[in-house]
Design a protein around this motif. Structure first.
Motif, PDB file in Angstrom:
ATOM      1  N   THR A 316       0.822  -1.206   0.000  1.00  0.00           N
ATOM      2  CA  THR A 316       0.000   0.000   0.000  1.00  0.00           C
ATOM      3  C   THR A 316       0.859   1.261   0.000  1.00  0.00           C
ATOM      4  OG1 THR A 316      -1.931  -1.023   0.965  1.00  0.00           O
ATOM      5  CG2 THR A 316      -1.592   1.288   1.501  1.00  0.00           C
ATOM      6  N   SER A 361       6.158   4.423   4.899  1.00  0.00           N
ATOM      7  CA  SER A 361       5.853   3.207   5.651  1.00  0.00           C
ATOM      8  C   SER A 361       4.899   3.518   6.792  1.00  0.00           C
ATOM      9  CB  SER A 361       7.146   2.607   6.207  1.00  0.00           C
ATOM     10  OG  SER A 361       6.861   1.516   7.045  1.00  0.00           O
ATOM     11  N   GLN A 362       3.884   2.699   6.944  1.00  0.00           N
ATOM     12  CA  GLN A 362       2.996   2.844   8.099  1.00  0.00           C
ATOM     13  C   GLN A 362       3.738   2.431   9.353  1.00  0.00           C
ATOM     14  OE1 GLN A 362       0.763   2.209  11.319  1.00  0.00           O
ATOM     15  NE2 GLN A 362       1.365   0.308  10.347  1.00  0.00           N
ATOM     16  N   SER A 363       4.254   1.203   9.351  1.00  0.00           N
ATOM     17  CA  SER A 363       4.844   0.641  10.577  1.00  0.00           C
ATOM     18  C   SER A 363       6.193   1.247  10.909  1.00  0.00           C
ATOM     19  CB  SER A 363       5.027  -0.866  10.409  1.00  0.00           C
ATOM     20  OG  SER A 363       5.940  -1.123   9.341  1.00  0.00           O
ATOM     21  N   THR A 366       9.264  -2.034   8.121  1.00  0.00           N
ATOM     22  CA  THR A 366       9.319  -2.954   6.978  1.00  0.00           C
ATOM     23  C   THR A 366      10.767  -3.179   6.529  1.00  0.00           C
ATOM     24  OG1 THR A 366       7.125  -2.257   6.349  1.00  0.00           O
ATOM     25  CG2 THR A 366       8.442  -3.286   4.621  1.00  0.00           C
ATOM     26  N   VAL A 412      -4.629  -5.667   9.378  1.00  0.00           N
ATOM     27  CA  VAL A 412      -3.525  -5.963   8.451  1.00  0.00           C
ATOM     28  C   VAL A 412      -3.688  -5.165   7.151  1.00  0.00           C
ATOM     29  CG1 VAL A 412      -2.570  -7.786   6.979  1.00  0.00           C
ATOM     30  CG2 VAL A 412      -2.833  -8.174   9.426  1.00  0.00           C
ATOM     31  N   SER A 414      -4.097  -2.118   5.159  1.00  0.00           N
ATOM     32  CA  SER A 414      -3.836  -0.709   5.449  1.00  0.00           C
ATOM     33  C   SER A 414      -4.928   0.173   4.829  1.00  0.00           C
ATOM     34  CB  SER A 414      -2.476  -0.354   4.846  1.00  0.00           C
ATOM     35  OG  SER A 414      -2.069   0.902   5.280  1.00  0.00           O
ATOM     36  N   LYS A 498      -6.573  -4.549  -1.720  1.00  0.00           N
ATOM     37  CA  LYS A 498      -7.454  -4.699  -0.551  1.00  0.00           C
ATOM     38  C   LYS A 498      -8.335  -5.941  -0.722  1.00  0.00           C
ATOM     39  CE  LYS A 498      -5.770  -2.645   1.515  1.00  0.00           C
ATOM     40  NZ  LYS A 498      -4.729  -1.680   1.606  1.00  0.00           N
ATOM     41  N   GLU A 501      -6.219  -9.286  -0.401  1.00  0.00           N
ATOM     42  CA  GLU A 501      -5.603  -9.704   0.859  1.00  0.00           C
ATOM     43  C   GLU A 501      -6.595 -10.092   1.938  1.00  0.00           C
ATOM     44  OE1 GLU A 501      -3.051  -6.881   2.891  1.00  0.00           O
ATOM     45  OE2 GLU A 501      -4.260  -5.203   2.236  1.00  0.00           O
TER      46      GLU A 501
HETATM   47  O1  M6R Z   1       4.239  -0.806   7.338  1.00  0.00           O
HETATM   48  P1  M6R Z   1       4.428  -0.538   5.878  1.00  0.00           P
HETATM   49  O2  M6R Z   1       3.606   0.573   5.380  1.00  0.00           O
HETATM   50  O3  M6R Z   1       5.882  -0.365   5.517  1.00  0.00           O
HETATM   51  O4  M6R Z   1       3.933  -1.866   5.172  1.00  0.00           O
HETATM   52  C1  M6R Z   1       4.056  -2.037   3.792  1.00  0.00           C
HETATM   53  C2  M6R Z   1       3.181  -3.165   3.302  1.00  0.00           C
HETATM   54  O5  M6R Z   1       3.584  -4.368   3.888  1.00  0.00           O
HETATM   55  C3  M6R Z   1       1.703  -2.919   3.603  1.00  0.00           C
HETATM   56  O6  M6R Z   1       1.262  -1.727   3.060  1.00  0.00           O
HETATM   57  C4  M6R Z   1       0.850  -4.078   3.051  1.00  0.00           C
HETATM   58  O7  M6R Z   1       0.886  -4.077   1.674  1.00  0.00           O
HETATM   59  C5  M6R Z   1      -0.587  -3.940   3.568  1.00  0.00           C
HETATM   60  N1  M6R Z   1      -1.011  -5.172   4.189  1.00  0.00           N
HETATM   61  C6  M6R Z   1      -1.578  -3.652   2.510  1.00  0.00           C
HETATM   62  O8  M6R Z   1      -2.856  -3.500   3.009  1.00  0.00           O
END
Ligand code: M6R
Length: 621
Positions: A316, A361-363, A366, A412, A414, A498, A501
């Motif tokens: 994402t 990155s969200q988290s 990665t 999970v 995003s 979306k 997954e």
């Molecule tokens: O935490 P991040 O944004 O770095 O994660 C990247 C991808 O693993 C994450 O966006 C993944 O594709 C999601 N599960 C999609 O919904």
């Protein structure tokens, strides 16, 4: 991936580990396990599958150990069996570990240990770590505490073993000869030490800590912590004492509660009006027609003059980057390209002087994105981060950055992170454009448009029931297409991701015009084609693409602009979104696609927040 938690304090460790693992379960849910230690030895419980299975199997009486470690697994080496579940013990039964990461040289180490008579009971790389520590611990005469600076043989053995490892680890380790001691170590996988009143929690992220304390130490790579009774010290793994600063965890428990929602994904979709409002707050300055991004203030001048921007991320975040590429070129007229973080360093990328890399990155954990950042930095690039999780590894590794400010994202799939990533990229593109050539009128229009987005998202969310019915009408279809053009092409990719997954329906996202170059062969009335056909510079072209599908008997689900009467004739199902300036559309057009995927997954009876084979943060390459 994988979540680890460990506790040493004055309370019963078992419920603390269980609660911690439930909070970390988004990191992997192939198996779960805990080990507790007291002076009478270890008590170990493991199960395949989810945490609730483990919880139900645990005894409730005589569980008064104050030291323990726990793990929730996303399988890499070995199937999700009980034998492969953590914690792992060494051959002597004295060492117990939980591990998050990958030991790349495990096979060589395993053979070497086997040649010394060590037997293994799992297929994991992690068991090698337990046995290697056990090897040093149980070998006579190697440890000499007159010459060695390590506090004790347990700590020394851990250091010896870590120096042999190639790969990544977040580790929590116990030794039955030291029932008042807990060791944590980090390289490449996140590890936080929560420091409470005479109690300590080690965990992969703050969600497992915050219930016990809001004071924490973020370990860096090649660092370890040894906790003994009420005291702790931090060192590098080669035994140099280091002083770490205690930081406040910026995280509230309420933010990670489900509230009245059935699923985190549902909650996070619904939160988007407030999430985007918070993301924009204090940053969009309409009165002065400018954007204020505190974290980038020192970089903006260079950024506005940069020759090229490279955006990188995964999944994402990569889709958000693709929107960013469009925005930087369209709004700021800066050449931009988006790169899969997982591919970046393997293709010997050309990073000229003056190139700026933006990692999304969200988290913030990665592994592929981190590897891309390291590679870009080695080549001299300035790397900026767009990250949600405060204090995460990417936030700390990048030269500067902007936080998304959308609160914890637990599902999970995003959702709110995507819209915030796009919002931040849009703000940056506007500010860079303003510093280059962008007209005052367009800057003002875009900034006003941005500030109106929370209300516009809220109005799309009101169509919940209508979108659920569309998902229901198509729930038996096994293949879907998502099609968009221009800035809505990445949205088509995101809609397909979306659906894949969480509902396990095969879906492809494409630029709408590409369909006729091959995928059109797939069109039948059994394959829903979702078109993003909002009012834009390519509206008529998209209509042409819809006609091509309908001429071949295809069924269309069309996302269109409110009040567009013309579009009705082309849609088997119509979803409308408020009118939004073209460059800002992704933040609104993605909402119905998130909702479609959510309802499809619920209707198919899937675990929306924990889809099979996936984990929220992918901390292995
Ligand atoms: O935490 P991040 O944004 O770095 O994660 C990247 C991808 O693993 C994450 O966006 C993944 O594709 C999601 N599960 C999609 O919904």
């Amino acid at each position: 991936m994988c979540g680890i938690v460990a506790y040493l304090g004055h309370k019963d460790a078992q419920p603390i580990l269980v609660e911690g693992l439930k909070r970390l379960e988004y990191r992997g849910y192939d198996s779960a396990g805990i080990a507790l230690l007291s002076s009478s030895g270890f008590r170990v419980h493991k199960t395949t599958g989810r945490m609730n299975g483990l919880e139900q199997s645990l005894p409730v009486d005589n569980c008064d150990e104050i030291l323990g470690i726990g793990h929730t697994r996303w399988a890499t080496h070995g199937k999700p069996t009980e034998a492969n579940a953590h914690p792992h013990m060494d051959f002597s039964g004295k060492i117990s570990i939980v591990h998050n990461g990958i030991i790349e040289n495990y096979s060589t180490l395993k053979k070497w240990l086997q040649s010394k008579g060590y037997e293994f009971s799992s297929e994991t790389d992690s068991e090698v770590v337990a046995n290697l520590i056990g090897y040093f611990f149980n070998t006579e005469n190697e440890f000499d505490n007159t010459t060695c600076q390590s506090e004790n043989k347990f700590e020394w053995s851990v250091q010896q073993a870590l120096s042999e490892l190639v790969g990544t680890y977040g580790l929590a380790i116990m030794c039955s000869d030291y029932p008042d001691m807990l060791i944590g170590a980090k390289k490449g996988s996140p590890l936080i030490l929560g420091v409470g009143e005479n109690e300590f929690v080690i965990a992969s992220d703050a969600s497992a800590i915050v219930e016990h304390t809001t004071r924490a130490i973020y370990l860096s790579d090649n660092e370890m912590v040894t906790i003994k009774g009420n005291n702790f010290h931090t060192k590098t793994i080669d035994n140099i004492q280091i002083t770490k600063t205690l930081k406040d965890i910026e995280f509230s428990l309420e933010a990670i509660e489900l509230d009245t929602y059935e699923h985190y994904m549902q909650k996070e979709i619904a939160e988007q009006p407030t999430a985007i409002e918070t993301c924009l707050k204090g940053r969009v300055d309409i009165a002065n027609t400018r954007v204020v991004l505190g974290g980038l203030q020192d970089q903006l001048r260079d950024l506005a003059r940069t020759k090229r921007i490279i955006l990188t991320g995964c999944g994402t975040a990569w889709h958000a980057g693709l929107v960013g590429e469009f925005l930087f070129e369209q709004i700021a007229r800066i050449p931009a390209e988006v790169e899969y973080a997982s591919e970046f360093r393997y293709r010997n990328p050309i990073i000229e002087d003056g190139t700026i890399v933006i990692a999304i990155s969200q988290s913030g954990e990665t592994a592929d994105t981190l590897a891309a950042i390291e590679h870009a930095k080695e080549r001299g690039a300035t790397v900026l981060g767009m990250v949600n999780v405060v204090g995460s590894t990417i936030a700390r590794t990048t030269d500067a950055g902007v936080y998304l400010r959308v609160g914890p994202e637990i599902g999970v799939a995003s959702t709110k992170a995507f819209t915030a990533q796009v919002a931040v990229l849009t703000m940056l593109a506007i500010e860079l454009g303003r510093r280059r050539h962008l007209s005052y009128d367009l800057s003002a229009e875009l900034l006003t448009g941005l500030s109106q987005l929370p209300d516009k998202i809220a109005s799309v969310l009101k169509q919940q029931e209508h979108i659920k019915q569309i998902a229901k009408a198509n729930i038996d279809k096994e293949n879907w297409l998502f099609l968009g053009r221009g800035v809505n092409y990445p949205v088509a990719l995101e809609g397909a991701l979306k659906l894949k997954e969480i509902s396990y329906i095969h879906a492809e996202g494409l630029p709408a015009a590409e369909m006729k170059h091959g995928p059109i062969a797939l069109i039948t009335n059994n394959m829903p084609a979702v078109f993003i056909a909002t009012k834009s510079s390519q509206y008529n072209k998209v209509i042409g693409n819809i006609e091509e599908v309908r001429a071949r008997g295809g069924r269309t689900i069309v996302i269109a602009t409110e009040g567009d009467e013309n579009i009705k004739q082309y849609a088997d199902h119509l979803i409308t979104v408020p009118d939004v300036t073209e460059q800002l559309q992704p933040i609104v057009t993605v909402i119905p696609l998130q909702m479609l995927a959510y309802h499809a997954a619920v209707l198919r009876g899937h675990d929306v927040d924990k889809p099979r084979n996936l984990a929220k943060s992918v901390t292995v390459e």
